[in-house]
Design an enzyme around this catalytic site. Structure first.
Site, mmCIF file in Angstrom:
data_model
loop_
_atom_site.group_PDB
_atom_site.id
_atom_site.type_symbol
_atom_site.label_atom_id
_atom_site.label_comp_id
_atom_site.label_asym_id
_atom_site.label_seq_id
_atom_site.Cartn_x
_atom_site.Cartn_y
_atom_site.Cartn_z
ATOM 1 N N HIS A 1 0.784 -0.876 -0.201
ATOM 2 C CA HIS A 1 -0.248 -0.193 -0.351
ATOM 3 C C HIS A 1 0.901 1.260 -0.346
ATOM 4 O O HIS A 1 1.621 1.697 1.161
ATOM 5 C CB HIS A 1 -1.255 -0.093 1.165
ATOM 6 C CG HIS A 1 -1.870 -1.406 1.262
ATOM 7 N ND1 HIS A 1 -2.182 -1.984 1.947
ATOM 8 C CD2 HIS A 1 -2.921 -1.571 0.304
ATOM 9 C CE1 HIS A 1 -3.021 -2.627 1.934
ATOM 10 N NE2 HIS A 1 -3.482 -2.371 0.959
ATOM 11 N N HIS B 1 3.933 -3.145 6.862
ATOM 12 C CA HIS B 1 2.360 -1.916 6.586
ATOM 13 C C HIS B 1 2.460 -1.563 7.733
ATOM 14 O O HIS B 1 2.321 -0.951 8.925
ATOM 15 C CB HIS B 1 0.637 -2.660 6.240
ATOM 16 C CG HIS B 1 0.210 -3.876 4.921
ATOM 17 N ND1 HIS B 1 -0.087 -3.279 3.970
ATOM 18 C CD2 HIS B 1 1.240 -4.969 5.011
ATOM 19 C CE1 HIS B 1 0.010 -4.614 3.023
ATOM 20 N NE2 HIS B 1 0.508 -5.353 3.422
ATOM 21 N N GLU C 1 1.557 -5.049 11.111
ATOM 22 C CA GLU C 1 0.465 -3.517 11.012
ATOM 23 C C GLU C 1 1.959 -2.746 12.450
ATOM 24 O O GLU C 1 1.632 -3.114 13.854
ATOM 25 C CB GLU C 1 -0.834 -3.496 11.335
ATOM 26 C CG GLU C 1 -1.197 -4.895 9.721
ATOM 27 C CD GLU C 1 -1.436 -3.745 9.575
ATOM 28 O OE1 GLU C 1 -1.272 -2.434 9.067
ATOM 29 O OE2 GLU C 1 -2.781 -4.390 8.178
HETATM 30 ZN ZN LIG Z 1 -1.819 -1.531 4.742
#
Ligand SMILES: [Zn+2]
Length: 353
Positions: free
Chosen positions: A72, A172, A236
């Site tokens: 992302h 992420h 994350e």
């Molecule tokens: Zn992500």
């Protein structure tokens, strides 16, 4: 030596080169780096935009490590961590002892500061890139290419004598804050046991919340776990911030742990103790089915917030999605997805399997 090789060797800034050429590099190349003090050599291979590997030459290695970020594009902290590690290797500040492949997943989306350009890259692995309309956009092509780079990297590792371990940490940051600031998704292992040492490694990265996935998915980490038996996680690391606004001190544990892994030093992991962790499993996947979909909680509600029994979490036309189990908590809500896409997951506390 070409301009781009020269640029990389002097600046050590592979991220800048990736951002300069988001679709394709003018050339790919390999260079032998010589460590300034030890004289040991590392083979650096620039394979594509955002794709670079480093392999110690004529040295013992027993691990093949994939570190991906920017799957992302607006999730900047992991991109900065990886760029720093790459720069340290190129400059000889980090004495690499294992094979490592760095991937900046979606360079075009880094440049526009968005999660993705046309389609969420982390829904396109394990062949999903070729489902439906097929390879119809750049993210789908990139997913296929990234799969091939990971496969080639692990396959090459397999030609080295001796037992080896494969790792893939897909790094992420979450869109929203989280009650548990850092957490990792442990992909479905089809009944194979979860690895407690890996949980201890994540703990050393500052991650004590683990979300167990119980079904195959189209994420990058599931791809590496499922197809290559890698220890693979979606990690994350906190909340999305623009470049330069990340408090890198929040990520120092993670960077230190990755540095120890790359330099084959003792990770200093303690015995596994389940009470050190919050373990959750995915309970419900709520897809948006109508135009009239909304979430009942605040736009900025944190991941892992739980609600009382019978509390309505989402309304989708005539359907109300309610809390049905004590401790059921929300994660990854996004009301603005296309119809048929996932708008919310709920999780419940569980024990490690
Ligand atoms: Zn992500």
């Amino acid at each position: 030596m070409s301009d781009i090789q020269q640029q990389l060797l002097t600046s050590a800034d592979f991220l800048a080169i990736t951002r300069q050429f988001p679709d394709a590099l003018p050339e790919t190349f390999t260079v032998h780096l010589t460590h300034p003090t030890s004289g040991l050599q590392t083979l650096m291979s620039v394979l594509d935009t955002g794709v670079i590997s480093f392999e110690p030459v004529d040295q013992f290695t027993d691990s093949d490590i994939v570190l991906s970020s920017a799957v992302h594009g607006n999730e900047t902290a992991p991109i900065e961590i990886c760029q720093q590690l790459i720069a340290q290797i190129i400059k000889g500040e980090l004495a690499l002892k294992q094979r490592v492949l760095f991937l900046f997943g979606n360079p075009a989306s880094i440049n526009i500061g968005e999660r993705f350009v046309e389609e969420n890259l982390n829904r396109l692995f394990s062949g999903a890139h070729s489902d439906g309309e097929g390879l119809c956009n750049k993210e789908r092509h990139r997913a296929l290419a990234l799969e091939n780079y990971v496969r080639d990297f692990f396959d090459q590792g397999a030609t080295i004598a001796g037992e080896r371990t494969r790792f893939h940490y897909d790094l992420h940051t979450a869109i929203r804050g989280s009650k548990n600031d850092k957490f990792a998704v442990y992909p479905f292992l089809h009944g194979k046991p979860r690895n407690k040492q890996q949980l201890q490694f994540l703990l050393s990265c500052g991650i004590n919340t683990i979300l167990l996935s119980h079904s195959p998915t189209t994420t990058f980490s599931y791809f590496s776990a499922n197809e290559f038996n890698a220890h693979a996680f979606t990690v994350e690391l906190g909340k999305v911030m623009p470049f330069g606004e990340n408090n890198m001190a929040n990520f120092s544990n993670c960077k230190n742990a990755l540095t120890l892994l790359l330099t084959a030093q003792d990770l200093g992991l303690a015995e596994f103790d389940e009470s050190d962790f919050n373990i959750y499993e995915i309970f419900k996947t709520i897809n948006r089915e109508t135009e009239d979909f909304y979430l009942t909680f605040a736009e900025d509600a944190e991941n892992f917030t739980d609600y009382p029994l019978d509390h309505v979490l989402a309304v989708d036309g005539a359907i109300e999605h309610k809390v049905t189990v004590p401790g059921e908590a929300i994660i990854f809500p996004n009301a603005h997805v296309a119809i048929g896409q996932r708008a919310l997951l709920t999780v419940i506390p569980c024990n490690i399997d």
